[in-house]
Design an enzyme around this catalytic site. Structure first.
Site, PDB file in Angstrom:
ATOM      1  N   LYS A 210     -15.740  75.829 -35.542  1.00  0.00           N
ATOM      2  CA  LYS A 210     -16.503  74.962 -34.989  1.00  0.00           C
ATOM      3  C   LYS A 210     -17.831  74.629 -35.191  1.00  0.00           C
ATOM      4  O   LYS A 210     -18.327  73.769 -35.739  1.00  0.00           O
ATOM      5  CB  LYS A 210     -17.105  75.414 -33.179  1.00  0.00           C
ATOM      6  CG  LYS A 210     -18.035  75.687 -32.390  1.00  0.00           C
ATOM      7  CD  LYS A 210     -18.586  76.087 -31.572  1.00  0.00           C
ATOM      8  CE  LYS A 210     -19.640  76.060 -29.786  1.00  0.00           C
ATOM      9  NZ  LYS A 210     -19.744  76.472 -29.295  1.00  0.00           N
ATOM     10  N   GLU A 216     -13.516  84.575 -42.630  1.00  0.00           N
ATOM     11  CA  GLU A 216     -12.011  84.141 -42.952  1.00  0.00           C
ATOM     12  C   GLU A 216     -11.419  82.615 -42.670  1.00  0.00           C
ATOM     13  O   GLU A 216     -10.314  82.255 -44.063  1.00  0.00           O
ATOM     14  CB  GLU A 216     -11.336  84.625 -41.337  1.00  0.00           C
ATOM     15  CG  GLU A 216     -11.285  86.601 -41.051  1.00  0.00           C
ATOM     16  CD  GLU A 216     -12.965  86.495 -40.550  1.00  0.00           C
ATOM     17  OE1 GLU A 216     -13.907  85.485 -40.271  1.00  0.00           O
ATOM     18  OE2 GLU A 216     -13.370  87.712 -39.908  1.00  0.00           O
ATOM     19  N   GLY A 271     -16.281  78.550 -27.767  1.00  0.00           N
ATOM     20  CA  GLY A 271     -15.114  78.688 -29.079  1.00  0.00           C
ATOM     21  C   GLY A 271     -13.970  78.920 -28.520  1.00  0.00           C
ATOM     22  O   GLY A 271     -12.944  78.722 -28.194  1.00  0.00           O
ATOM     23  N   ARG A 272     -13.918  80.015 -27.078  1.00  0.00           N
ATOM     24  CA  ARG A 272     -13.109  80.973 -26.496  1.00  0.00           C
ATOM     25  C   ARG A 272     -12.685  79.987 -25.460  1.00  0.00           C
ATOM     26  O   ARG A 272     -11.607  80.373 -24.364  1.00  0.00           O
ATOM     27  CB  ARG A 272     -12.722  82.385 -25.872  1.00  0.00           C
ATOM     28  CG  ARG A 272     -14.542  82.589 -25.132  1.00  0.00           C
ATOM     29  CD  ARG A 272     -14.554  83.806 -25.318  1.00  0.00           C
ATOM     30  NE  ARG A 272     -15.921  83.947 -24.250  1.00  0.00           N
ATOM     31  CZ  ARG A 272     -17.639  83.639 -25.125  1.00  0.00           C
ATOM     32  NH1 ARG A 272     -17.532  83.761 -26.228  1.00  0.00           N
ATOM     33  NH2 ARG A 272     -18.321  84.390 -24.573  1.00  0.00           N
ATOM     34  N   GLU A 357     -14.702  89.486 -24.821  1.00  0.00           N
ATOM     35  CA  GLU A 357     -15.310  88.501 -25.575  1.00  0.00           C
ATOM     36  C   GLU A 357     -16.548  87.814 -24.402  1.00  0.00           C
ATOM     37  O   GLU A 357     -17.865  87.831 -24.153  1.00  0.00           O
ATOM     38  CB  GLU A 357     -15.486  87.756 -26.321  1.00  0.00           C
ATOM     39  CG  GLU A 357     -15.980  88.144 -27.586  1.00  0.00           C
ATOM     40  CD  GLU A 357     -15.414  86.444 -28.564  1.00  0.00           C
ATOM     41  OE1 GLU A 357     -15.401  86.897 -30.165  1.00  0.00           O
ATOM     42  OE2 GLU A 357     -15.632  85.039 -28.623  1.00  0.00           O
ATOM     43  N   HIS A 388       9.539  99.784 -20.728  1.00  0.00           N
ATOM     44  CA  HIS A 388      10.432 101.239 -21.838  1.00  0.00           C
ATOM     45  C   HIS A 388       9.393 100.910 -22.827  1.00  0.00           C
ATOM     46  O   HIS A 388       9.753 101.529 -24.067  1.00  0.00           O
ATOM     47  CB  HIS A 388      11.482  99.859 -22.475  1.00  0.00           C
ATOM     48  CG  HIS A 388      12.162  99.836 -21.279  1.00  0.00           C
ATOM     49  ND1 HIS A 388      13.468 100.973 -20.836  1.00  0.00           N
ATOM     50  CD2 HIS A 388      12.744  98.555 -20.392  1.00  0.00           C
ATOM     51  CE1 HIS A 388      13.963 100.151 -20.361  1.00  0.00           C
ATOM     52  NE2 HIS A 388      14.250  98.274 -20.117  1.00  0.00           N
ATOM     53  N   LYS A 516     -20.657  90.934 -38.506  1.00  0.00           N
ATOM     54  CA  LYS A 516     -20.023  89.947 -39.871  1.00  0.00           C
ATOM     55  C   LYS A 516     -21.178  90.244 -41.036  1.00  0.00           C
ATOM     56  O   LYS A 516     -21.032  89.856 -41.876  1.00  0.00           O
ATOM     57  CB  LYS A 516     -20.895  88.879 -38.688  1.00  0.00           C
ATOM     58  CG  LYS A 516     -19.646  87.712 -37.735  1.00  0.00           C
ATOM     59  CD  LYS A 516     -20.048  86.550 -38.482  1.00  0.00           C
ATOM     60  CE  LYS A 516     -18.329  86.000 -37.485  1.00  0.00           C
ATOM     61  NZ  LYS A 516     -18.976  84.607 -36.722  1.00  0.00           N
TER      62      LYS A 516
HETATM   63  C1  G6Q Z   1     -15.179  82.504 -29.024  1.00  0.00           C
HETATM   64  C2  G6Q Z   1     -16.040  82.820 -30.009  1.00  0.00           C
HETATM   65  C3  G6Q Z   1     -15.460  83.367 -31.369  1.00  0.00           C
HETATM   66  C4  G6Q Z   1     -15.223  82.290 -32.754  1.00  0.00           C
HETATM   67  C5  G6Q Z   1     -14.700  82.459 -34.160  1.00  0.00           C
HETATM   68  C6  G6Q Z   1     -14.305  81.792 -34.803  1.00  0.00           C
HETATM   69  O1  G6Q Z   1     -15.583  82.377 -28.388  1.00  0.00           O
HETATM   70  O2  G6Q Z   1     -17.257  82.506 -30.652  1.00  0.00           O
HETATM   71  O3  G6Q Z   1     -14.097  84.208 -31.529  1.00  0.00           O
HETATM   72  O4  G6Q Z   1     -14.155  81.484 -31.423  1.00  0.00           O
HETATM   73  O5  G6Q Z   1     -15.792  83.520 -34.270  1.00  0.00           O
HETATM   74  O6  G6Q Z   1     -15.665  80.307 -34.438  1.00  0.00           O
HETATM   75  P1  G6Q Z   1     -15.529  79.105 -35.535  1.00  0.00           P
HETATM   76  O7  G6Q Z   1     -15.115  78.377 -34.411  1.00  0.00           O
HETATM   77  O8  G6Q Z   1     -17.140  78.432 -36.093  1.00  0.00           O
HETATM   78  O9  G6Q Z   1     -14.476  79.170 -36.932  1.00  0.00           O
END
Ligand code: G6Q
Length: 564
Positions: A210, A216, A271-272, A357, A388, A516
């Site tokens: 996003k 990463e 994002g989620r 989150e 198990h 971060k």
């Molecule tokens: C989700 C969070 C987080 C995000 C990641 C990746 O709701 O905001 O999990 O999706 O940090 O972020 P980017 O899509 O910006 O790389």
């Protein structure tokens, strides 16, 4: 004169629940079932191909009535409308929350800041479908004119968990000639392992981010690009092999991705909650436009249900309220989500982010610290392997852990030869958790064997199961795209319901930020000259390093010595 909002625990509806809790907290579900054989009919709801059975909970009709009154007092129905109507309910980021618009099936416009959101959504998704269909049909050709065989989704968090979970969950619908890979970890072992067997001529990378700034993802995207260029040695060939999904179009362009290969998303999708947008490009390629539309349709049906059903008959609202009942009155600290369907093996991981989150917050929307418990610890694993492993604690441990069991009546990819055995485990586990086994039953069982009285007396306490441990069962007809879309949306709205009751913002995630920021400052020091000292640093940007504690400094120095 403006009045101070009344705090949650002072609300009469909350106090009525507290009183009710003191009356029924010791009541055993075994007795509740014995006294009323209509519990299943009373406490289950069917929505299309999903049955939600919540009868094995420590509730009576009165409990549900009181929880529903609490939800009304917290204005849940008005807040649901506010979300669907594009009000900026994500107050700390000044944003609307519109993942529901991504799956809206109507032609009605939805205006946000002067723009029709539905039109934007349809335009962008059609572009993504076009690319998906080209890849699926073999019309999208790599730089040597070969069709794509491998799709690598590079992204993390919301740009990874949803796409991966759905691609796995719908594997019987995935085009068999295509292979999907998901890279999220910063440990290069993951991307190295993924890339090793791949051929750059037939690989397509989707960089999903996003923000297009996530450490990463940027590391992995650069590694993938370097790998490609080291083998192909021609930048002009990148365009056939790298596409991106982002709100940050400029950053995606400067990474070297062609305009027409960039798919946008919007700041009003968290994002989620974003797998319904072009972030789901890998899903679209995997299952195709028609099935992706089914996924959206299933979610949209739950959206309609959430918006229109009475709260006492509203599955996500009930799921949320039952969670509040255990979290805040029984003081349960954790919940477990236990899918019995192999293809849902990433569902607990996906839900962990969605729930924790969203509702792992300790400050109310008012800015005040809350004095009650909010989101629980969520964990989970496939049902049988879990039985198990950790179910022992669920059955006989000292903690109360409500569970959600998810199962499908039909297995669409096999011949159902395991199905009855599988389902017998589903029903047996929730029955055992509910009923338990009392002393008399244990004695009877032992006395029919060969043990002497002393051995029986010693063994009895260990073999008693208290029972009275709650569960919900979500029984899907089959794991189709539409039912999966519904299942995910049920949980999204469950989380929303709880956020409203707890008066927190479920749609920000400031808690992800601090680590971060510190990582950036530490990386700078690690990459500089290997000096991890906590002593004075002159430039102001290294304030963090001068404030560093002895543990962090010690670990950094140890690392620097070992790495060299
Ligand atoms: C989700 C969070 C987080 C995000 C990641 C990746 O709701 O905001 O999990 O999706 O940090 O972020 P980017 O899509 O910006 O790389």
């Amino acid at each position: 004169m403006s009045q101070q909002p009344i705090s949650l625990m002072e609300m009469p509806e909350w106090q009525a629940l507290q009183q009710h809790f003191s009356e029924i907290q010791n009541k055993h579900m075994r007795d509740m079932f014995a006294e009323d054989d209509s519990r299943f009919d009373q406490f289950s709801v069917e929505l299309n191909e999903i049955l939600f059975d919540y009868s094995k909970n420590r509730i009576t009709k009165e409990t549900i009535g009181l929880l529903v009154e609490l939800a009304h007092a917290c204005e849940l129905p008005q807040q649901i409308d506010a979300m669907f109507d594009a009000k900026k309910i994500n107050a700390t980021e000044g944003r609307a929350v519109l993942h529901t618009a991504l799956r809206n099936q109507t032609d009605q416009p939805l205006v946000l800041d002067g723009e029709d959101v539905h039109h934007q959504v349809r335009t962008e998704i059609e572009r993504a479908y076009q690319l998906a269909e080209q890849v699926r049909n073999g019309d999208w050709l790599g730089y040597t004119n070969k069709p794509i065989t491998d799709i690598v989704n590079i992204g993390i968090g919301g740009s990874y968990l949803g796409p991966q979970m759905v691609t796995e969950a719908l594997s019987p619908f995935v085009k068999p000639t295509l292979n999907f890979h998901f890279v999220a970890n910063l440990d290069e072992n993951q991307i190295d392992d993924v890339l090793a067997p791949l051929d750059p001529e037939t690989t397509l990378f989707i960089v999903c981010s996003k923000t297009f700034t996530t450490q990463e993802t940027m590391f992995n995207a650069n590694t993938a690009r370097n790998w490609f260029l080291s083998l192909v040695n021609d930048k002009s060939k990148l365009s056939k092999h790298f596409v991106a999904v982002s709100t940050n179009i400029e950053a995606a362009k400067s990474f070297g991705i062609n305009d027409q290969n960039i798919f946008s998303m919007w700041d009003w999708v968290g994002g989620r909650y974003s797998m319904w947008s072009a972030i789901g490009l890998s899903i679209m390629i995997a299952i195709g436009k028609q099935q992706f539309e089914q996924l959206l349709k299933g979610a949209s049906e739950v959206d309609q249900h959430f918006r229109s059903a009475e709260l006492a008959n509203n599955i996500p609202a009930l799921m949320g309220l039952l969670g509040v009942w255990y979290n805040n009155f029984f003081d349960a600290q954790a919940i477990a989500v236990l899918p019995y369907s192999q293809h849902l093996h990433r569902f607990p991981a996906y839900l962990q982010q969605a729930d924790m989150e969203s509702n792992g917050k300790s400050v109310a929307l008012s800015g005040k610290r809350i004095n009650y418990s909010s989101g629980p610890v969520l964990f989970g694993e496939l049902g049988n392997p879990g039985q198990h492993a950790f179910y022992q604690l669920l059955h006989q441990g000292t903690k109360l852990i409500p569970i959600d069991v998810i199962a499908t009546a039909r297995n669409i990819s096999g011949d159902n030869k395991h199905q009855d055995a599988l389902m017998s485990n589903v029903f047996a586990q929730t029955e055992a958790l509910m009923k338990g086994k009392n002393e008399q039953e244990v004695r009877q069982e032992l006395e029919s064997g060969s043990l002497n009285q002393e051995a029986i007396d010693n063994l009895v306490p260990h073999k008693i199961f208290e029972g009275n441990r709650p569960s919900n069962t979500l029984l899907l007809q089959a794991l189709t795209p539409s039912n999966l879309g519904s299942l995910i949306a049920l949980y999204e709205h469950k989380i929303f319901t709880q956020g409203i009751i707890w008066k927190i913002n479920s749609f920000d995630q400031w808690g992800v930020e601090l680590g971060k920021q510190l990582a950036q400052s530490i990386l700078k020091d690690l990459s500089a000259d290997g000096n991890a000292s906590s002593s004075s640093d002159s430039d102001s940007e290294s304030n963090n390093s001068s404030n560093r504690d002895s543990s962090t400094t010690g670990l950094m120095s140890h690392y620097i010595n070992q790495r060299n």
